[in-house]
Each structure stands twice: as C-alpha cells, then as structure tokens.
Design a protein around this motif. Structure first.
Motif, short mmCIF file in Angstrom:
data_model
loop_
_atom_site.label_atom_id
_atom_site.label_comp_id
_atom_site.label_asym_id
_atom_site.label_seq_id
_atom_site.Cartn_x
_atom_site.Cartn_y
_atom_site.Cartn_z
N SER A 114 2.52 -9.41 -2.04
CA SER A 114 1.75 -10.42 -2.78
C SER A 114 1.83 -11.75 -2.02
O SER A 114 2.68 -11.91 -1.15
CB SER A 114 2.35 -10.60 -4.17
N ARG A 166 2.76 0.73 4.96
CA ARG A 166 2.69 0.81 3.50
C ARG A 166 2.86 -0.58 2.88
O ARG A 166 2.15 -0.94 1.96
CB ARG A 166 3.77 1.75 2.98
N TRP A 167 3.81 -1.34 3.39
CA TRP A 167 4.09 -2.67 2.82
C TRP A 167 2.86 -3.57 2.86
O TRP A 167 2.63 -4.38 1.98
CB TRP A 167 5.22 -3.35 3.60
N HIS A 207 -0.01 -3.25 2.14
CA HIS A 207 -0.93 -3.14 1.01
C HIS A 207 -0.36 -3.68 -0.31
O HIS A 207 -1.09 -3.81 -1.29
CB HIS A 207 -1.35 -1.68 0.80
N VAL A 208 0.94 -3.92 -0.34
CA VAL A 208 1.54 -4.31 -1.63
C VAL A 208 2.20 -5.69 -1.61
O VAL A 208 2.66 -6.17 -2.64
CB VAL A 208 2.58 -3.26 -2.10
N TYR A 264 -8.07 -3.27 -6.26
CA TYR A 264 -7.18 -2.94 -5.16
C TYR A 264 -7.78 -1.77 -4.39
O TYR A 264 -8.04 -0.73 -4.97
CB TYR A 264 -5.82 -2.59 -5.77
#
Ligand SMILES: [Zn+2]
Length: 225
Positions: free
Chosen positions: A113, A107-108, A110-111, A8
């Motif tokens: 799925s 921010r979202w 990067h996380v 990551y």
C-alpha cells in the motif's frame, strides 16, 4: 505517482510492468516478447492487451508495437517501484538471496500500500536502485558516468558493475550465477580475455569467471576512463 484503481487487477499490473521493463531493456514490445517474459500463451497476451486497450492503459500500433498510455505508464512505474523497493528490503534487511528476493517481490509488488511503500522508503533510506542496480522510478537515481556494456571493455581494463538489467533476472540460473560469482553492483574487476564466441572472462574477488555473451552484452559497467 501512485495509481489509484477502483478495482484490484494484478494482471494489468503485471503486463504494465512487463511493457515498462521491455522498453527499459531496449527490447521490442510485441506480443511474442510479452508472452516469453510472462511465460503465458500468445492468445492469452492478445486477450489481455485487448482489455488493456479498452481500459486506456496501452495503445497498439502495427508498426511500432505496444506502448503504455499516460495512465498505463503511471501504473507501471508504481508497480516497478514497489517491486524494486521490495527487492531491496528482502535482500538488505531480510537477507534473502537475489533469486528468492526477485520471486517474492513479484508477489509483494501487488499488495504494497502507499503507507507501506512510504515506510519502506524510510527504513531503506530512500534507495535509488534495486539490489541489481536497476533504477527505482521516482527516486533520485542518476545514470552512472562512463557506462558501457561489459562486452565492450578491453582486456586489461578495470570496471565496476553498475547494473544487471531486468532481462537477465528472467534468464534461468543467471541471478544465482551472478550473485555467487560476486558480479554485483558496486564490485570491481578486471577483464582478462574476450573469446571469439563472446565469452568475457573477468577477474573478480580473486577468481576468474567466464561470463557468456548474452550476459556480457547486457551487464552495464562503468570504467575509469
Ligand atoms: Zn532487481
């Protein structure tokens, strides 16, 4: 279209996204512009670009600047797609302001799925743009017809806002101003005057709003003609 990385690495994602958006906005992709947009130092950019060259995400050419490789482009499209889907969710479903949504989505992106991305597409009914009208990579987006810059529309003519380019999302205060004035994709207005300093005054929502040259030269609108 999903980039599968063993490790990551948010910085690679952030830089790939930035390069993608500079190209999209027609801005020269050189280290100084990346430094401006990410608000980091020039040495930090040159260090990161070196690592991205080693990871086969970008290539650097003395004449043409920095470009994404095929795998860099896939990474960028994945991050930009998640950013724009997140912005849609945050504004349409959670009712956040444009500015809040833009920051949260940073921010979202990067996380999220692949499973959450698919769920967002479902719940948002497969949107083609972010709330600011920028295309979601991999969606069925089609370029609007008769699109031009707000600054190019003649006084007296009607227009419909199509797109607030990413470049303006990074201008402090611009998103607040545009949202508060109702200069949002899908809204229509009329050009009142164009001043010598490039300020375009428009009538929108029954009010006269002055749009500065920098924004008027970048906001994309469509006209009836
Ligand atoms: Zn956006």
């Amino acid at each position: 279209m999903t980039y599968e990385s063993a490790e990551y690495h948010p910085a690679f994602e952030e830089y790939s996204e930035t390069i993608f958006e500079l190209v999209e906005d027609g801005v020269e992709v050189i280290q100084a512009r990346i430094a401006d947009r990410l608000n980091v130092s020039r040495p930090a950019v040159s260090e990161m670009i070196r690592k991205m060259v080693a990871a086969d995400l970008v290539v650097v050419d003395d004449d043409t600047g920095i470009a994404l490789t095929a795998s860099g482009a896939i990474l960028a499209q994945t991050v930009v797609r998640r950013h724009r889907l997140a912005e849609r969710f945050l504004t349409d479903i959670l009712d956040l302001s444009w500015t809040e949504a833009h920051h949260e989505a940073g921010r979202w992106e990067h996380v999220i799925s692949p499973a959450v991305e698919a769920a967002l597409v479902r719940i948002l009914d497969d949107p083609t743009t972010c709330p600011h009208g920028n295309p979601i990579p991999g969606s069925a987006y089609q370029k609007p017809e008769n699109a031009c810059r707000l600054a190019d529309v003649d006084p007296g003519c009607e227009f419909m806002i199509q797109r607030i380019p990413e470049e303006l999302e990074f201008e402090p205060g611009q998103l607040e101003f545009l949202e508060a004035s109702g200069l949002m994709p899908g809204r229509s207005g009329t050009i009142l005057t164009t001043a010598p300093d490039g300020t375009t005054t428009v009538s929108i929502n029954g009010a006269a709003v002055g749009v500065g040259a920098f924004s008027a030269e970048r906001i994309l609108v469509s006209t009836a003609a």
